[in-house]
Design a protein around this motif. Structure first.
Motif, mmCIF file in Angstrom:
data_model
loop_
_atom_site.group_PDB
_atom_site.id
_atom_site.type_symbol
_atom_site.label_atom_id
_atom_site.label_comp_id
_atom_site.label_asym_id
_atom_site.label_seq_id
_atom_site.Cartn_x
_atom_site.Cartn_y
_atom_site.Cartn_z
ATOM 1 N N PHE A 39 -37.008 7.072 30.888
ATOM 2 C CA PHE A 39 -37.771 6.640 29.715
ATOM 3 C C PHE A 39 -38.018 7.787 28.752
ATOM 4 O O PHE A 39 -37.720 7.689 27.553
ATOM 5 C CB PHE A 39 -39.104 6.017 30.142
ATOM 6 N N LEU A 40 -38.560 8.895 29.244
ATOM 7 C CA LEU A 40 -38.870 10.014 28.367
ATOM 8 C C LEU A 40 -37.672 10.943 28.219
ATOM 9 O O LEU A 40 -37.078 11.366 29.213
ATOM 10 C CB LEU A 40 -40.057 10.819 28.905
ATOM 11 N N ILE A 41 -37.324 11.250 26.991
ATOM 12 C CA ILE A 41 -36.315 12.263 26.689
ATOM 13 C C ILE A 41 -37.075 13.462 26.124
ATOM 14 O O ILE A 41 -37.665 13.379 25.040
ATOM 15 C CB ILE A 41 -35.287 11.747 25.668
ATOM 16 N N LEU A 42 -37.082 14.574 26.875
ATOM 17 C CA LEU A 42 -37.874 15.742 26.506
ATOM 18 C C LEU A 42 -36.946 16.931 26.254
ATOM 19 O O LEU A 42 -36.672 17.718 27.159
ATOM 20 C CB LEU A 42 -38.879 16.076 27.609
ATOM 21 N N PRO A 43 -36.455 17.072 25.017
ATOM 22 C CA PRO A 43 -35.570 18.209 24.703
ATOM 23 C C PRO A 43 -36.242 19.560 24.959
ATOM 24 O O PRO A 43 -35.587 20.524 25.312
ATOM 25 C CB PRO A 43 -35.257 18.015 23.217
ATOM 26 N N HIS A 44 -37.560 19.616 24.759
ATOM 27 C CA HIS A 44 -38.343 20.790 25.146
ATOM 28 C C HIS A 44 -38.912 20.497 26.540
ATOM 29 O O HIS A 44 -39.872 19.737 26.675
ATOM 30 C CB HIS A 44 -39.491 21.040 24.172
ATOM 31 N N THR A 45 -38.320 21.084 27.556
ATOM 32 C CA THR A 45 -38.728 20.753 28.931
ATOM 33 C C THR A 45 -40.177 21.138 29.203
ATOM 34 O O THR A 45 -40.811 20.567 30.103
ATOM 35 C CB THR A 45 -37.805 21.451 29.945
ATOM 36 N N GLU A 46 -40.733 22.077 28.431
ATOM 37 C CA GLU A 46 -42.117 22.495 28.634
ATOM 38 C C GLU A 46 -43.104 21.352 28.404
ATOM 39 O O GLU A 46 -44.215 21.358 28.961
ATOM 40 C CB GLU A 46 -42.470 23.646 27.683
ATOM 41 N N VAL A 47 -42.704 20.380 27.599
ATOM 42 C CA VAL A 47 -43.604 19.281 27.261
ATOM 43 C C VAL A 47 -44.024 18.503 28.505
ATOM 44 O O VAL A 47 -45.155 18.010 28.586
ATOM 45 C CB VAL A 47 -42.947 18.360 26.216
ATOM 46 N N ALA A 48 -43.154 18.408 29.480
ATOM 47 C CA ALA A 48 -43.501 17.690 30.712
ATOM 48 C C ALA A 48 -44.709 18.343 31.383
ATOM 49 O O ALA A 48 -45.620 17.655 31.865
ATOM 50 C CB ALA A 48 -42.314 17.675 31.671
ATOM 51 N N GLY A 49 -44.739 19.664 31.404
ATOM 52 C CA GLY A 49 -45.871 20.368 31.990
ATOM 53 C C GLY A 49 -47.149 20.179 31.190
ATOM 54 O O GLY A 49 -48.231 19.991 31.761
ATOM 55 N N TYR A 50 -47.038 20.234 29.867
ATOM 56 C CA TYR A 50 -48.209 20.021 29.019
ATOM 57 C C TYR A 50 -48.765 18.608 29.211
ATOM 58 O O TYR A 50 -49.985 18.396 29.285
ATOM 59 C CB TYR A 50 -47.854 20.211 27.543
ATOM 60 N N TYR A 51 -47.863 17.649 29.305
ATOM 61 C CA TYR A 51 -48.255 16.244 29.472
ATOM 62 C C TYR A 51 -48.961 16.039 30.813
ATOM 63 O O TYR A 51 -49.988 15.346 30.902
ATOM 64 C CB TYR A 51 -46.996 15.379 29.377
ATOM 65 N N ALA A 52 -48.432 16.680 31.852
ATOM 66 C CA ALA A 52 -49.056 16.591 33.173
ATOM 67 C C ALA A 52 -50.434 17.256 33.173
ATOM 68 O O ALA A 52 -51.393 16.728 33.749
ATOM 69 C CB ALA A 52 -48.161 17.235 34.231
ATOM 70 N N ALA A 53 -50.548 18.402 32.515
ATOM 71 C CA ALA A 53 -51.830 19.105 32.444
ATOM 72 C C ALA A 53 -52.856 18.278 31.679
ATOM 73 O O ALA A 53 -54.040 18.224 32.052
ATOM 74 C CB ALA A 53 -51.646 20.465 31.785
#
Length: 218
Positions: free
Chosen positions: A176-190
């Motif tokens: 579902f999520l396409i995250l070209p900046h992989t760091e965003v996954a960590g920010y979203y989890a935080a």
């Protein structure tokens, strides 16, 4: 779907059902039934609480309702034909927020929320829904973002080619999520794990931006 590497440029209005209908009809007439829809139109209007009603209205119509208008036209046919793909160009702002840009942040959250609803409702009917959520991309919108440019480029400002490559890779699957900046996954989890702490961190960034703005004005 375009074949043989051909493409067609056509003017259109993504902010109305009539305009989206016209775009869909133009594409279908030129290339036949549409297998995938890339909802790329987006606007960033207004800053802070000074954002006008017109800023909010345009943001809502382009950043959210354009997706609704397209889904109304395309999804019923995809169900009959056995499937299709609906790709929403949202933003990391739709998962996090974008300081100083309330209309953009709220409506990009709305775009992600609509894509989530669409996926939850029609996934079993063969409709693949994906949401692209990048941070800074080297476009005119980034260049015009003022103090936000440094924040949006904190990790790296991708080129359009970088973003295209990331999306092409994602289209081989159905994440579902396409995250070209992989760091965003960590920010979203935080953000989800401790929203209060995350908001405190964002407010510190806001304070730094205000300080930089004040220094530039002196």
């Amino acid at each position: 779907t375009a074949t043989g590497g051909t493409a067609l440029g056509a003017p259109g209005d993504a902010a109305s059902q009539t305009g989206v209908d016209a775009l869909i009809e133009t594409a279908a007439l030129a290339f036949g039934p549409i297998d995938a829809w890339f909802a790329n139109a987006g606007v960033d209007r207004g800053r802070g609480l000074a954002a006008s009603d017109a800023d909010w209205d345009l943001s809502w119509n382009v950043n959210v309702l354009a997706h609704v208008h397209a889904a109304r036209r395309l999804v019923p046919g995809w169900i009959e034909r056995g499937g299709g793909r609906f790709v929403v160009t949202a933003s990391a702002a739709g998962l996090l927020t974008m300081l100083e840009a309330p209309a953009y942040s709220v409506t990009k959250h709305g775009a992600v929320a609509f894509a989530e609803w669409l996926s939850a409702t029609y996934r079993h009917r063969g409709v693949v829904v994906q949401a692209i959520c990048p941070q800074g991309v080297q476009t005119r919108m980034l260049d015009d973002s003022g103090p936000l440019k440094e924040l949006l480029s904190h990790d790296v400002a991708l080129t359009v080619d970088d973003l295209t490559a990331a999306v092409e890779r994602a289209l081989t699957g159905d994440d579902f999520l396409i995250l070209p900046h992989t760091e965003v996954a960590g920010y979203y989890a935080a953000r989800a794990a401790d929203t209060g702490r995350w908001l405190t961190g964002m407010n510190k960034i806001q304070q730094r931006m205000e300080t930089l703005t004040e220094e530039d004005e002196q």
